[in-house]
Design an enzyme around this catalytic site. Structure first.
Site, short mmCIF file in Angstrom:
data_model
loop_
_atom_site.label_atom_id
_atom_site.label_comp_id
_atom_site.label_asym_id
_atom_site.label_seq_id
_atom_site.Cartn_x
_atom_site.Cartn_y
_atom_site.Cartn_z
N GLY A 227 3.32 -4.59 8.92
CA GLY A 227 3.13 -3.15 9.09
C GLY A 227 1.84 -2.59 8.52
O GLY A 227 1.84 -1.48 8.00
N SER A 228 0.78 -3.34 8.64
CA SER A 228 -0.52 -2.80 8.22
C SER A 228 -1.57 -3.18 9.25
O SER A 228 -1.60 -4.32 9.73
CB SER A 228 -0.93 -3.34 6.85
N SER A 229 -2.44 -2.22 9.55
CA SER A 229 -3.53 -2.52 10.48
C SER A 229 -4.68 -3.21 9.75
O SER A 229 -5.66 -3.59 10.36
CB SER A 229 -4.02 -1.22 11.12
N GLN B 79 0.85 -1.21 0.00
CA GLN B 79 0.00 0.00 0.00
C GLN B 79 0.87 1.24 0.00
O GLN B 79 0.37 2.34 -0.10
CB GLN B 79 -0.85 0.04 1.28
N ASN B 80 2.16 1.04 0.18
CA ASN B 80 3.04 2.19 0.35
C ASN B 80 3.34 2.87 -1.00
O ASN B 80 3.37 2.21 -2.04
CB ASN B 80 4.33 1.78 1.04
N CYS C 212 -1.50 13.84 -23.45
CA CYS C 212 -0.11 14.14 -23.08
C CYS C 212 0.47 13.08 -22.14
O CYS C 212 1.32 12.31 -22.50
CB CYS C 212 -0.03 15.52 -22.45
N CYS D 164 1.02 14.29 -16.04
CA CYS D 164 0.15 15.31 -16.63
C CYS D 164 -1.24 14.72 -16.84
O CYS D 164 -1.39 13.59 -17.32
CB CYS D 164 0.73 15.78 -17.98
N HIS E 281 -1.10 1.59 -4.52
CA HIS E 281 -1.48 3.00 -4.32
C HIS E 281 -0.57 3.96 -5.07
O HIS E 281 -0.63 5.17 -4.84
CB HIS E 281 -1.50 3.34 -2.82
N ASP F 101 6.09 4.94 -1.22
CA ASP F 101 7.43 5.50 -1.01
C ASP F 101 8.52 4.88 -1.87
O ASP F 101 9.68 5.30 -1.79
CB ASP F 101 7.81 5.41 0.48
P1 NAD Z 1 -2.04 2.00 8.96
O1 NAD Z 1 -1.68 3.32 9.54
O2 NAD Z 1 -3.41 1.58 9.00
O3 NAD Z 1 -1.22 0.82 9.64
C1 NAD Z 1 0.09 0.92 9.91
C2 NAD Z 1 0.32 -0.16 10.98
O4 NAD Z 1 1.70 -0.29 11.13
C3 NAD Z 1 -0.28 0.21 12.34
O5 NAD Z 1 -1.00 -0.88 12.85
C4 NAD Z 1 0.95 0.51 13.18
O6 NAD Z 1 0.78 0.15 14.53
C5 NAD Z 1 1.99 -0.37 12.51
N1 NAD Z 1 3.35 0.09 12.70
C6 NAD Z 1 3.81 1.35 12.76
N2 NAD Z 1 5.15 1.36 12.94
C7 NAD Z 1 5.52 0.07 12.98
C8 NAD Z 1 6.77 -0.57 13.15
N3 NAD Z 1 7.89 0.12 13.32
N4 NAD Z 1 6.80 -1.92 13.14
C9 NAD Z 1 5.66 -2.63 13.00
N5 NAD Z 1 4.46 -2.08 12.83
C10 NAD Z 1 4.38 -0.75 12.83
O7 NAD Z 1 -1.40 2.06 7.56
P2 NAD Z 1 -1.78 1.24 6.34
O8 NAD Z 1 -2.73 0.14 6.72
O9 NAD Z 1 -0.53 0.91 5.69
O10 NAD Z 1 -2.60 2.25 5.42
C11 NAD Z 1 -2.55 3.61 5.48
C12 NAD Z 1 -2.57 4.24 4.11
O11 NAD Z 1 -1.61 5.25 4.15
C13 NAD Z 1 -2.17 3.37 2.96
O12 NAD Z 1 -3.10 3.56 1.98
C14 NAD Z 1 -0.82 3.89 2.46
O13 NAD Z 1 -0.84 4.06 1.07
C15 NAD Z 1 -0.72 5.24 3.06
N6 NAD Z 1 0.61 5.58 3.62
C16 NAD Z 1 1.77 5.22 3.01
C17 NAD Z 1 2.98 5.56 3.56
C18 NAD Z 1 4.26 5.16 2.86
O14 NAD Z 1 4.26 5.01 1.65
N7 NAD Z 1 5.34 4.95 3.60
C19 NAD Z 1 3.05 6.26 4.76
C20 NAD Z 1 1.84 6.64 5.36
C21 NAD Z 1 0.64 6.28 4.78
#
Ligand code: NAD
Length: 251
Positions: A191-193, A103-104, A134, A129, A121, A106
């Site tokens: 690392g996703s909730s 989902q990241n 274009c 653009c 994402h 970055d």
């Molecule tokens: P979320 O915020 O729902 O979940 C992130 C989870 O990671 C949380 O449960 C948190 O407790 C856990 N977490 C945080 N730090 C951690 C660590 N060091 N080790 C282990 N777990 C850790 O985020 P999500 O479910 O990924 O979704 C949020 C949305 O935000 C996504 O759509 C994403 O595209 C976007 N997003 C992306 C980035 C990025 O690209 N780095 C950053 C912020 C948000």
């Protein structure tokens, strides 16, 4: 914890296809805050406000306001991948991991060397653009250095948009991402909730067919009850390194 790590390595060893799903939590150790954590913008500004602005309709109607907000809050620091990103790339190279659905936005999995990555994402380092004829692509530097708030295409003058999926837009590679997840023998979420759909829905669907779900996350997720193993940690890199060491040992 040691026992959970050892069991994870054993299950990975016997899996024919291990797919990894990652969220913002894998990048916090690299220096990019997640949205829902202590320093996240949902906590600072409120989820409703963020969702209202980071929205495709808002972008089309109010590009000036969108970009003021985006420039202030989505200005990701230039960081290097974390240990966790590198470990996943290494495990892919060695055949323990088939691919990553993330989902990241970055680009850190790709920078760490992962080859099979589906960033559903998009990619915050790229801008496109919006003129259909274009579709020129720009990098973040172009936007940063642009003399006005709303960056425009140097070829046609059209407004350019971050290459990220805004609320109200379809995710990228929906079918490929779903296929990769549902065809896995073992799914590891890091690392996703598991709040954000449709990805959370793919993981839920996976669980209806098989129980081989492992979750590595700090704090609860919506599918903890369905996981074979849950490792609660804020240091995903260290955990993955230990899993990798075990994998090497049981070679
Ligand atoms: P979320 O915020 O729902 O979940 C992130 C989870 O990671 C949380 O449960 C948190 O407790 C856990 N977490 C945080 N730090 C951690 C660590 N060091 N080790 C282990 N777990 C850790 O985020 P999500 O479910 O990924 O979704 C949020 C949305 O935000 C996504 O759509 C994403 O595209 C976007 N997003 C992306 C980035 C990025 O690209 N780095 C950053 C912020 C948000």
């Amino acid at each position: 914890m040691q026992d959970l790590i050892r069991r994870t390595a054993e299950i990975m060893k016997n899996s024919h296809k291990t797919v990894v799903v990652t969220g913002a939590g894998i990048s916090t150790e690299a220096g990019i805050p997640d949205f829902r954590g202590e320093n996240g913008i949902y906590r600072q500004l409120g989820e409703d406000r963020v969702m209202r602005i980071i929205n495709i309709d808002f972008f089309r109607r109010n590009p000036e306001e969108f970009y003021s907000f985006y420039r202030q809050y989505f200005n990701f620091p230039a960081v290097e991948p974390s240990k966790a990103h590198y470990m996943l790339a290494q495990m892919e190279k060695e055949g323990y991991v088939y691919g990553v659905v993330t989902q990241n936005i970055d680009n850190l999995h790709q920078k760490a060397g992962s080859k099979k990555v589906i960033p559903i994402h998009g990619n915050a380092e790229q801008f496109i653009c919006q003129e259909r004829s274009c579709r020129a692509i720009y990098d973040a530097e172009y936007v940063k250095d642009y003399p006005e708030t709303v960056p425009r295409c140097s070829r046609c003058g059209g407004i350019i948009k971050p290459d990220v999926v805004l609320f109200g837009e379809n995710i990228y590679n929906y079918f490929d991402a779903r296929e990769m997840i549902l065809s896995a023998h073992l799914l590891i979420v890091i690392g996703s909730s598991l709040t954000v759909y449709p990805l959370a829905g793919f993981v839920r669907e996976f669980c209806t067919f098989t129980q081989d779900l492992i979750i590595i996350n700090k704090g609860p997720t919506y599918l903890d009850h369905a996981a074979l193993i849950k490792i609660d940690t804020g240091t995903t890199g260290v955990v993955l390194e230990k899993i990798h060491e075990h994998l090497q040992r049981i070679k």
